[in-house]
Design a protein around this motif. Structure first.
Motif, PDB file in Angstrom:
ATOM      1  N   THR A  93       0.840  -1.192   0.000  1.00 12.84           N
ATOM      2  CA  THR A  93       0.000   0.000   0.000  1.00 12.84           C
ATOM      3  C   THR A  93       0.881   1.250   0.000  1.00 12.84           C
ATOM      4  O   THR A  93       2.078   1.176   0.257  1.00 12.84           O
ATOM      5  CB  THR A  93      -0.890   0.039   1.258  1.00 12.84           C
ATOM      6  N   SER A  94       0.245   2.374  -0.253  1.00 15.07           N
ATOM      7  CA  SER A  94       0.976   3.640  -0.281  1.00 15.07           C
ATOM      8  C   SER A  94       0.779   4.369   1.042  1.00 15.07           C
ATOM      9  O   SER A  94      -0.144   4.054   1.800  1.00 15.07           O
ATOM     10  CB  SER A  94       0.441   4.515  -1.411  1.00 15.07           C
ATOM     11  N   PHE A  95       1.613   5.341   1.267  1.00 14.80           N
ATOM     12  CA  PHE A  95       1.497   6.159   2.472  1.00 14.80           C
ATOM     13  C   PHE A  95       0.092   6.769   2.568  1.00 14.80           C
ATOM     14  O   PHE A  95      -0.546   6.706   3.621  1.00 14.80           O
ATOM     15  CB  PHE A  95       2.556   7.265   2.425  1.00 14.80           C
ATOM     16  N   SER A  96      -0.386   7.330   1.452  1.00 16.33           N
ATOM     17  CA  SER A  96      -1.715   7.970   1.464  1.00 16.33           C
ATOM     18  C   SER A  96      -2.784   6.972   1.858  1.00 16.33           C
ATOM     19  O   SER A  96      -3.693   7.290   2.647  1.00 16.33           O
ATOM     20  CB  SER A  96      -2.059   8.541   0.088  1.00 16.33           C
ATOM     21  N   THR A 138      11.658  13.894  -3.544  1.00 18.62           N
ATOM     22  CA  THR A 138      11.946  13.900  -2.104  1.00 18.62           C
ATOM     23  C   THR A 138      10.811  14.632  -1.400  1.00 18.62           C
ATOM     24  O   THR A 138      10.488  15.771  -1.761  1.00 18.62           O
ATOM     25  CB  THR A 138      13.286  14.608  -1.815  1.00 18.62           C
ATOM     26  N   ARG A 139      10.206  13.940  -0.448  1.00 14.30           N
ATOM     27  CA  ARG A 139       9.033  14.525   0.234  1.00 14.30           C
ATOM     28  C   ARG A 139       9.084  14.286   1.727  1.00 14.30           C
ATOM     29  O   ARG A 139       9.564  13.255   2.181  1.00 14.30           O
ATOM     30  CB  ARG A 139       7.734  13.870  -0.285  1.00 14.30           C
ATOM     31  N   ILE A 140       8.542  15.250   2.477  1.00 12.72           N
ATOM     32  CA  ILE A 140       8.270  15.022   3.893  1.00 12.72           C
ATOM     33  C   ILE A 140       6.817  14.591   3.964  1.00 12.72           C
ATOM     34  O   ILE A 140       5.947  15.231   3.363  1.00 12.72           O
ATOM     35  CB  ILE A 140       8.479  16.303   4.735  1.00 12.72           C
ATOM     36  N   ASP A 168      -0.431  14.567  -4.845  1.00 13.29           N
ATOM     37  CA  ASP A 168      -0.324  14.154  -3.450  1.00 13.29           C
ATOM     38  C   ASP A 168       0.231  12.747  -3.316  1.00 13.29           C
ATOM     39  O   ASP A 168       0.931  12.446  -2.361  1.00 13.29           O
ATOM     40  CB  ASP A 168      -1.706  14.186  -2.778  1.00 13.29           C
ATOM     41  N   SER A 169      -0.109  11.886  -4.268  1.00 20.88           N
ATOM     42  CA  SER A 169       0.260  10.473  -4.123  1.00 20.88           C
ATOM     43  C   SER A 169       1.029   9.967  -5.333  1.00 20.88           C
ATOM     44  O   SER A 169       0.560  10.050  -6.478  1.00 20.88           O
ATOM     45  CB  SER A 169      -1.013   9.636  -3.934  1.00 20.88           C
ATOM     46  N   LEU A 170       2.188   9.415  -5.059  1.00 16.73           N
ATOM     47  CA  LEU A 170       3.010   8.806  -6.100  1.00 16.73           C
ATOM     48  C   LEU A 170       2.304   7.594  -6.697  1.00 16.73           C
ATOM     49  O   LEU A 170       2.270   7.407  -7.919  1.00 16.73           O
ATOM     50  CB  LEU A 170       4.341   8.378  -5.462  1.00 16.73           C
ATOM     51  N   TYR A 171       1.701   6.765  -5.815  1.00 16.71           N
ATOM     52  CA  TYR A 171       1.056   5.549  -6.305  1.00 16.71           C
ATOM     53  C   TYR A 171      -0.199   5.860  -7.117  1.00 16.71           C
ATOM     54  O   TYR A 171      -0.524   5.126  -8.041  1.00 16.71           O
ATOM     55  CB  TYR A 171       0.743   4.595  -5.140  1.00 16.71           C
ATOM     56  N   ALA A 172      -0.890   6.953  -6.770  1.00 17.97           N
ATOM     57  CA  ALA A 172      -2.058   7.336  -7.572  1.00 17.97           C
ATOM     58  C   ALA A 172      -1.587   7.724  -8.976  1.00 17.97           C
ATOM     59  O   ALA A 172      -2.214   7.351  -9.978  1.00 17.97           O
ATOM     60  CB  ALA A 172      -2.794   8.490  -6.908  1.00 17.97           C
ATOM     61  N   LEU A 185       9.951  -5.658  -2.693  1.00 17.13           N
ATOM     62  CA  LEU A 185      10.861  -6.193  -1.680  1.00 17.13           C
ATOM     63  C   LEU A 185      11.163  -5.052  -0.738  1.00 17.13           C
ATOM     64  O   LEU A 185      11.448  -3.938  -1.186  1.00 17.13           O
ATOM     65  CB  LEU A 185      12.185  -6.639  -2.324  1.00 17.13           C
ATOM     66  N   GLN A 186      11.125  -5.356   0.545  1.00 16.72           N
ATOM     67  CA  GLN A 186      11.378  -4.296   1.508  1.00 16.72           C
ATOM     68  C   GLN A 186      12.447  -4.711   2.493  1.00 16.72           C
ATOM     69  O   GLN A 186      12.462  -5.835   2.953  1.00 16.72           O
ATOM     70  CB  GLN A 186      10.094  -3.965   2.246  1.00 16.72           C
ATOM     71  N   ARG A 187      13.302  -3.770   2.793  1.00 21.07           N
ATOM     72  CA  ARG A 187      14.350  -4.009   3.777  1.00 21.07           C
ATOM     73  C   ARG A 187      14.225  -2.916   4.829  1.00 21.07           C
ATOM     74  O   ARG A 187      14.020  -1.753   4.484  1.00 21.07           O
ATOM     75  CB  ARG A 187      15.702  -3.891   3.076  1.00 21.07           C
ATOM     76  N   LEU A 211      14.726   2.995   8.783  1.00 20.77           N
ATOM     77  CA  LEU A 211      14.935   3.184   7.352  1.00 20.77           C
ATOM     78  C   LEU A 211      14.310   1.993   6.639  1.00 20.77           C
ATOM     79  O   LEU A 211      14.650   0.840   6.927  1.00 20.77           O
ATOM     80  CB  LEU A 211      16.430   3.265   7.042  1.00 20.77           C
ATOM     81  N   ILE A 212      13.384   2.283   5.732  1.00 18.81           N
ATOM     82  CA  ILE A 212      12.752   1.219   4.966  1.00 18.81           C
ATOM     83  C   ILE A 212      13.063   1.454   3.493  1.00 18.81           C
ATOM     84  O   ILE A 212      12.776   2.528   2.967  1.00 18.81           O
ATOM     85  CB  ILE A 212      11.235   1.198   5.175  1.00 18.81           C
ATOM     86  N   GLU A 213      13.669   0.464   2.882  1.00 15.53           N
ATOM     87  CA  GLU A 213      13.946   0.561   1.447  1.00 15.53           C
ATOM     88  C   GLU A 213      12.973  -0.329   0.713  1.00 15.53           C
ATOM     89  O   GLU A 213      12.831  -1.501   1.044  1.00 15.53           O
ATOM     90  CB  GLU A 213      15.375   0.093   1.148  1.00 15.53           C
TER      91      GLU A 213
END
Ligand code: 16G
Length: 245
Positions: A93-96, A138-140, A168-172, A185-187, A211-213
């Motif tokens: 999912t996305s942050f939004s 780059t976003r806060i 507002d949303s990269l995934y949108a 994949l997440q680290r 830190l999540i990559e």
């Protein structure tokens, strides 16, 4: 029960300024779960009357805790103990979307957006040939106006028409372009915040962070996204459901 019966009173023999003492009482009550996540804090005037201090003192105490992210203000509703954001590990999912699912208001401020030739780390992460073009964002990221994360995203340029395609949303934006990742994949690792992250997230240098990559891929296996997210460790929980099936 009076608020001071629950969280304690100010002490005449304490030399610290009153607003700091009040702050400490509230902080300890949150840490000791005397005050629960999402619980309302009494209005400023009630606290001032109960603790026999000025409203300015109360405002200063509460304001500091809001800045720290311990309390949140909701317009028209009052001040509440902030809840930690819980994030499931298994859904892409996305942050939004994560914030909306928790009834939190997501917002972002832009630090930068640009396009340019891929760097060596990005080329590795995205499987791109040297000389390819990438888009960088780059976003806060904020939840209810509290800064929660600083995100650096690099995208393969075929994914979006231009850097301006993201609001507002990269995934949108990726969804609209037909390039939303379906697998990632997440680290994750613990990091003390460096100067830039600390400053942008309003905490001290060395603050505990996560830190999540994320490497995101399309169904056909092409890499879309490489994002490094620096989350404030004091407000973010990762939750994983494990099954044996
Ligand atoms: C999340 C993702 C990040 C993604 C962003 C998109 C994690 C650790 N990271 O923050 O990789 O780029 O969501 O969010 O979950 P947006 O669509 O709201 O811009």
């Amino acid at each position: 029960m009076a608020f001071s019966d629950r969280i304690g009173s100010l002490r005449a023999d304490n030399a610290a300024p009153l607003y700091l003492q009040l702050q400490q009482l509230i902080r300890d009550a949150i840490a000791g779960a005397v005050l629960q996540q999402g619980e309302a804090i009494p209005p400023e005037r009630d606290l001032a009357a109960e603790y026999e201090v000025s409203r300015i003192t109360v405002r200063k105490a509460i304001g500091g805790l809001v800045e720290e992210g311990m309390l949140t203000r909701r317009r028209g509703a009052g001040t509440f103990v902030a809840s930690r954001v819980e994030k499931s590990f298994s859904k892409l999912t996305s942050f939004s979307e994560d914030m909306a699912a928790r009834g939190r208001l997501a917002s972002s401020s832009w630090v930068s957006r640009s396009s340019g030739p891929v760097g060596p780390d990005e080329a590795m992460a995205l499987g791109l040939a040297p000389g390819s073009t990438v888009l960088r964002f780059t976003r806060i990221r904020y939840a209810d106006d509290v800064p929660l994360a600083l995100e650096y995203s690099t995208l393969a340029s075929f994914c979006l028409p231009s850097v301006d395609a993201v609001d507002d949303s990269l995934y949108a934006a990726l969804d609209k372009a037909g390039h939303r990742p379906v697998r990632a994949l997440q680290r994750l690792r613990a990091v003390p915040f460096g100067g830039e992250q600390a400053r942008r997230l309003g905490v001290d240098t060395g603050h505990a962070g996560l830190l999540i990559e994320r490497h995101g891929f399309l169904r056909d296996g092409r890499a879309v996204e490489f994002t490094r997210s620096y989350y404030r460790g004091d407000s973010y929980d990762f939750v994983a459901e494990l099954t044996d099936m």
